[in-house]
Design a protein around this motif. Structure first.
Motif, PDB file in Angstrom:
ATOM      1  N   UNK A 349      45.923  56.721  -1.533  1.00  0.00           N
ATOM      2  CA  UNK A 349      46.505  55.365  -1.308  1.00  0.00           C
ATOM      3  C   UNK A 349      45.426  54.322  -0.344  1.00  0.00           C
ATOM      4  N   UNK A 350      44.751  54.987   0.546  1.00  0.00           N
ATOM      5  CA  UNK A 350      43.727  54.299   1.274  1.00  0.00           C
ATOM      6  C   UNK A 350      42.677  53.704   0.324  1.00  0.00           C
ATOM      7  N   UNK A 351      42.129  54.596  -0.787  1.00  0.00           N
ATOM      8  CA  UNK A 351      41.409  54.281  -1.720  1.00  0.00           C
ATOM      9  C   UNK A 351      41.584  53.130  -2.700  1.00  0.00           C
ATOM     10  N   UNK A 352      42.912  52.523  -2.383  1.00  0.00           N
ATOM     11  CA  UNK A 352      43.371  51.139  -2.979  1.00  0.00           C
ATOM     12  C   UNK A 352      43.270  49.967  -2.395  1.00  0.00           C
ATOM     13  N   UNK A 353      42.698  50.243  -1.087  1.00  0.00           N
ATOM     14  CA  UNK A 353      42.510  48.896  -0.346  1.00  0.00           C
ATOM     15  C   UNK A 353      41.386  48.016  -0.576  1.00  0.00           C
ATOM     16  N   UNK A 354      41.457  46.816  -0.942  1.00  0.00           N
ATOM     17  CA  UNK A 354      40.254  46.255  -1.446  1.00  0.00           C
ATOM     18  C   UNK A 354      39.750  45.790   0.125  1.00  0.00           C
ATOM     19  N   UNK A 355      38.151  46.004  -0.106  1.00  0.00           N
ATOM     20  CA  UNK A 355      37.150  45.530   1.076  1.00  0.00           C
ATOM     21  C   UNK A 355      37.348  44.159   1.385  1.00  0.00           C
ATOM     22  N   UNK A 356      37.596  43.134   0.247  1.00  0.00           N
ATOM     23  CA  UNK A 356      37.625  42.008   0.764  1.00  0.00           C
ATOM     24  C   UNK A 356      38.720  41.616   1.490  1.00  0.00           C
ATOM     25  N   UNK A 357      40.175  42.284   1.576  1.00  0.00           N
ATOM     26  CA  UNK A 357      41.145  42.098   2.705  1.00  0.00           C
ATOM     27  C   UNK A 357      40.681  42.397   3.788  1.00  0.00           C
ATOM     28  N   UNK A 358      39.867  43.570   3.943  1.00  0.00           N
ATOM     29  CA  UNK A 358      39.375  43.964   5.361  1.00  0.00           C
ATOM     30  C   UNK A 358      38.552  42.771   5.931  1.00  0.00           C
ATOM     31  N   UNK A 359      37.725  42.414   4.904  1.00  0.00           N
ATOM     32  CA  UNK A 359      36.717  41.208   5.424  1.00  0.00           C
ATOM     33  C   UNK A 359      37.651  40.013   5.905  1.00  0.00           C
ATOM     34  N   UNK A 360      38.632  39.857   5.257  1.00  0.00           N
ATOM     35  CA  UNK A 360      39.402  38.568   6.061  1.00  0.00           C
ATOM     36  C   UNK A 360      39.939  39.032   7.324  1.00  0.00           C
ATOM     37  N   UNK A 361      40.417  40.144   7.491  1.00  0.00           N
ATOM     38  CA  UNK A 361      40.632  40.721   8.830  1.00  0.00           C
ATOM     39  C   UNK A 361      39.621  40.549   9.869  1.00  0.00           C
ATOM     40  N   UNK A 362      38.443  40.918   9.564  1.00  0.00           N
ATOM     41  CA  UNK A 362      37.140  40.584  10.188  1.00  0.00           C
ATOM     42  C   UNK A 362      36.864  39.302  10.318  1.00  0.00           C
ATOM     43  N   UNK A 363      36.858  38.321   9.450  1.00  0.00           N
ATOM     44  CA  UNK A 363      36.675  37.009   9.775  1.00  0.00           C
ATOM     45  C   UNK A 363      37.703  36.513  11.053  1.00  0.00           C
ATOM     46  N   UNK A 364      38.765  36.943  11.140  1.00  0.00           N
ATOM     47  CA  UNK A 364      39.585  36.340  12.193  1.00  0.00           C
ATOM     48  C   UNK A 364      38.917  37.032  13.544  1.00  0.00           C
ATOM     49  N   UNK A 365      38.608  38.159  13.498  1.00  0.00           N
ATOM     50  CA  UNK A 365      38.087  38.821  14.575  1.00  0.00           C
ATOM     51  C   UNK A 365      36.824  38.240  15.030  1.00  0.00           C
ATOM     52  N   UNK A 366      35.857  37.866  14.135  1.00  0.00           N
ATOM     53  CA  UNK A 366      34.601  37.224  14.230  1.00  0.00           C
ATOM     54  C   UNK A 366      34.573  35.825  14.919  1.00  0.00           C
ATOM     55  N   UNK A 367      35.692  35.083  14.239  1.00  0.00           N
ATOM     56  CA  UNK A 367      35.786  33.713  14.671  1.00  0.00           C
ATOM     57  C   UNK A 367      36.374  33.829  16.175  1.00  0.00           C
ATOM     58  N   UNK A 368      37.265  34.581  16.656  1.00  0.00           N
ATOM     59  CA  UNK A 368      37.765  34.670  17.972  1.00  0.00           C
ATOM     60  C   UNK A 368      36.725  35.153  18.995  1.00  0.00           C
ATOM     61  N   UNK A 369      35.715  35.842  18.492  1.00  0.00           N
ATOM     62  CA  UNK A 369      34.599  36.217  19.452  1.00  0.00           C
ATOM     63  C   UNK A 369      33.381  34.779  19.591  1.00  0.00           C
ATOM     64  N   UNK A 370      33.537  33.971  18.534  1.00  0.00           N
ATOM     65  CA  UNK A 370      32.350  33.318  18.382  1.00  0.00           C
ATOM     66  C   UNK A 370      32.969  31.854  18.124  1.00  0.00           C
ATOM     67  N   UNK A 371      33.676  31.511  18.874  1.00  0.00           N
ATOM     68  CA  UNK A 371      34.465  30.165  19.004  1.00  0.00           C
ATOM     69  C   UNK A 371      33.603  29.114  19.233  1.00  0.00           C
ATOM     70  N   UNK A 372      33.427  28.107  18.511  1.00  0.00           N
ATOM     71  CA  UNK A 372      32.587  26.762  18.586  1.00  0.00           C
ATOM     72  C   UNK A 372      32.669  26.252  20.138  1.00  0.00           C
ATOM     73  N   UNK A 373      33.868  26.237  20.669  1.00  0.00           N
ATOM     74  CA  UNK A 373      34.134  25.714  22.139  1.00  0.00           C
ATOM     75  C   UNK A 373      33.141  26.728  23.117  1.00  0.00           C
ATOM     76  N   UNK A 374      32.941  27.810  22.727  1.00  0.00           N
ATOM     77  CA  UNK A 374      32.189  28.586  23.900  1.00  0.00           C
ATOM     78  C   UNK A 374      30.884  27.997  23.904  1.00  0.00           C
ATOM     79  N   UNK A 375      30.304  27.408  22.772  1.00  0.00           N
ATOM     80  CA  UNK A 375      28.946  26.937  22.759  1.00  0.00           C
ATOM     81  C   UNK A 375      28.886  25.754  23.695  1.00  0.00           C
ATOM     82  N   UNK A 376      29.752  24.862  23.628  1.00  0.00           N
ATOM     83  CA  UNK A 376      29.959  23.825  24.300  1.00  0.00           C
ATOM     84  C   UNK A 376      30.121  24.160  26.034  1.00  0.00           C
ATOM     85  N   UNK A 377      31.007  25.024  26.210  1.00  0.00           N
ATOM     86  CA  UNK A 377      31.104  25.404  27.553  1.00  0.00           C
ATOM     87  C   UNK A 377      29.852  25.989  28.239  1.00  0.00           C
ATOM     88  N   UNK A 378      29.227  27.058  27.427  1.00  0.00           N
ATOM     89  CA  UNK A 378      27.812  27.476  28.027  1.00  0.00           C
ATOM     90  C   UNK A 378      26.659  26.449  28.142  1.00  0.00           C
TER      91      UNK A 378
END
Length: 526
Positions: A349-378
């Motif tokens: 069942x695990x081998x039916x999970x598309x990596x593209x869906x997991x990439x979408x999950x990691x997109x959200x994780x990455x965005x929350x770590x690198x929000x544009x507002x942080x650059x302005x704050x720094x």
């Protein structure tokens, strides 16, 4: 530990889906058996999670060690020999913990830690772009700029443009829409949407999409863009996937050199991750770093004994845990059990999970770590914070994690030296008194050899026929190098008709012949 189970259970599911492909990908990038990555993930979750004092940190195989592992396996003559170095590296980490070496992590500036988080966030997004569009021949989990296939982060993205998979892209866009909708709207509508997390729904939709389209020539997702968990045929073949260390090579110097390398790099990555996750923790809890080294060392000993890769605390999984609402170490432990159960019971069942869906999950994780507002704050915090932050981000994006952190730390040290140079003293020039310029120089609380240039420049620029009042009453530490400068200046002052008055808590003296004598031969204790 189960006080926050309603928060930790959904978070553990998200961490499980993030950790699964990373465990496999890091093993592949390391040139190790795929199952070794899963072993490290399971031990990192269950064993290290139980022993650690971190409430929200998640441990497992780290991409930062992939290059070291890949080189070491070949140099040491096989994976079983390499496992001996992993076990010894774990023992060395335990010794580090006993010796209380965990304090090292606190010597990294906040700007560098924030730069590390932001750089990792950007790297997560960049590295997942090929997966999102259904193309990436390079192993998942390779977080260095230059990849094992000779390409780099950006060349891989440009190559993706001509190799887009329609099915993978469509399901990734659907998954991303579900995640955004869940995060921004549905999670605020009812408890059911807080218990059932968006990433789980996105993964289920991805599996359904794969099943429905696998016979469609246009929308079918290829097997090399699905999760790939080893599938044992029976209990015997499952046990055969474990490897065991060959302790007959324990006397080899190369084994010990590799063990120390693993221990040092893994400990540094862990301590930096601990510092970063503590900053992300909404409850601002502090992880006991020495206990963390003991936990990581124990985990590496066990992982090495049964064929697993080296373990560190990992920022990608830890940040996913925090952003998914994890509150205690239960989420890390439960995610480890999910890994264990899934590879035993539902590998197909695990081998039916598309990596593209997991990439979408990691997109959200990455965005929350690198929000544009942080650059302005720094930027608003001034150049002393912004420059080390920016150098760390660029270093991580264009090299790898450890080099990026090293560059940021080096720039941070230069900034400290510049400010130390500038803040060594305060100079006040008064009107002429008795025909001489009266100049008052007050030394800082700590004056070291870093300040030699600034003080020497000020003394040499004093005009002839002047009166210098040197105040060291606030100074608690005066380096011998500074005293030597004052000694030399006393001789120059006589030739330039400069009178000196030295003021300290011990009294005052006019034109002292010997500063060392005045400080009672204790130059470092003013």
């Amino acid at each position: 530990m189960f006080k926050y189970i309603k928060n930790d259970l959904p978070a553990s599911i998200v961490v499980f889906f993030v950790a699964l492909p990373l465990c496999l990908g890091i093993a592949l990038a390391s040139g190790a058996p795929l199952f070794s990555g899963l072993i490290a993930g399971i031990i990192g979750g269950i064993v290290v999670g139980s022993l650690s004092g971190s409430h929200i940190g998640v441990s497992g195989p780290a991409a930062g060690l992939a290059a070291i592992v890949l080189t070491a396996i070949g140099a040491l003559g096989g994976y079983e020999n390499f496992l001996v170095a992993v076990v010894l590296g774990g023992i060395i980490q335990v010794v580090f913990g006993v010796l209380k070496a965990g304090i090292i992590g606190y010597y990294f500036p906040s700007s560098v830690i924030k730069g590390m988080l932001t750089g990792i966030g950007i790297i997560i997004i960049l590295k997942q772009i090929p997966h999102f569009f259904g193309y990436d021949p390079d192993p998942e989990g390779d977080f260095a700029f230059f990849q094992v296939d000779g390409k780099n982060t950006f060349s891989e993205i440009f190559e993706t443009i001509n190799n887009i998979s329609p099915g993978a892209t469509i399901v990734a866009l659907i998954g991303l829409a579900i995640l955004i909708l869940w995060d921004r709207v549905l999670s605020k509508k009812g408890k059911i949407f807080q218990l059932v997390q968006g990433p789980l729904v996105a993964v289920v939709v991805g599996i359904i999409f794969f099943v429905l389209t696998k016979n469609n020539d246009t929308l079918a997702i290829s097997a090399n863009h699905l999760v790939s968990v080893p599938i044992p045929e029976d209990a015997e073949s499952f046990i055969a996937q474990f490897s065991f260390p060959n302790f007959s090579v324990i006397g080899s110097p190369e084994i010990w050199i590799t063990a120390f390398t693993i221990a040092l790099v893994a400990s540094l990555e862990t301590l930096l991750c601990v510092e970063a996750t503590d900053k992300l923790d909404p409850d601002k809890r502090v992880t006991p770093t020495n206990r963390e080294l003991l936990a990581q060392g124990t985990g590496n000993v066990i992982s090495g004994m049964i064929g697993g890769l080296p373990i560190t605390q990992v920022i990608v999984r830890s940040s996913a845990n925090i952003q998914s609402g994890g509150k205690s170490k239960a989420s890390a432990i439960i995610h480890g059990f999910f890994l264990l159960i899934s590879v035993i019971l539902i590998p197909r069942l695990l081998n039916m999970i598309p990596l593209s869906v997991l990439a979408a999950i990691l997109f959200i994780v990455g965005y929350k770590l690198a929000k544009p507002a942080l650059f302005k704050k720094m930027y608003d915090m001034g150049w002393k914070q912004f420059i080390p932050f920016t150098v760390t981000v660029l270093g991580i994006v264009f090299t790898d994690l450890l080099i990026g952190i090293g560059l940021g730390l080096a720039v941070g040290i230069v900034v400290i030296l510049i400010k130390s140079y500038q803040n060594s003293h305060f100079l006040h020039i008064e009107d002429k008194s008795n025909g001489k310029h009266k100049i008052k120089m007050t030394l800082a609380e700590e004056v070291t050899f870093f300040n030699k240039g600034a003080i020497l420049k000020e003394l040499d620029s004093l005009p002839e026929d002047s009166y210098l009042e040197l105040d060291v009453r606030k100074t608690r530490y005066l380096d011998n190098d500074i005293i030597e400068i004052l000694e030399d200046f006393s001789e120059k002052a006589k030739n330039r008709n400069i009178d000196i008055k030295l003021i300290s808590q011990r009294g005052e003296v006019e034109n002292p012949d010997s500063y060392i004598q005045f400080f009672k031969l204790r130059p470092k204790k003013v």
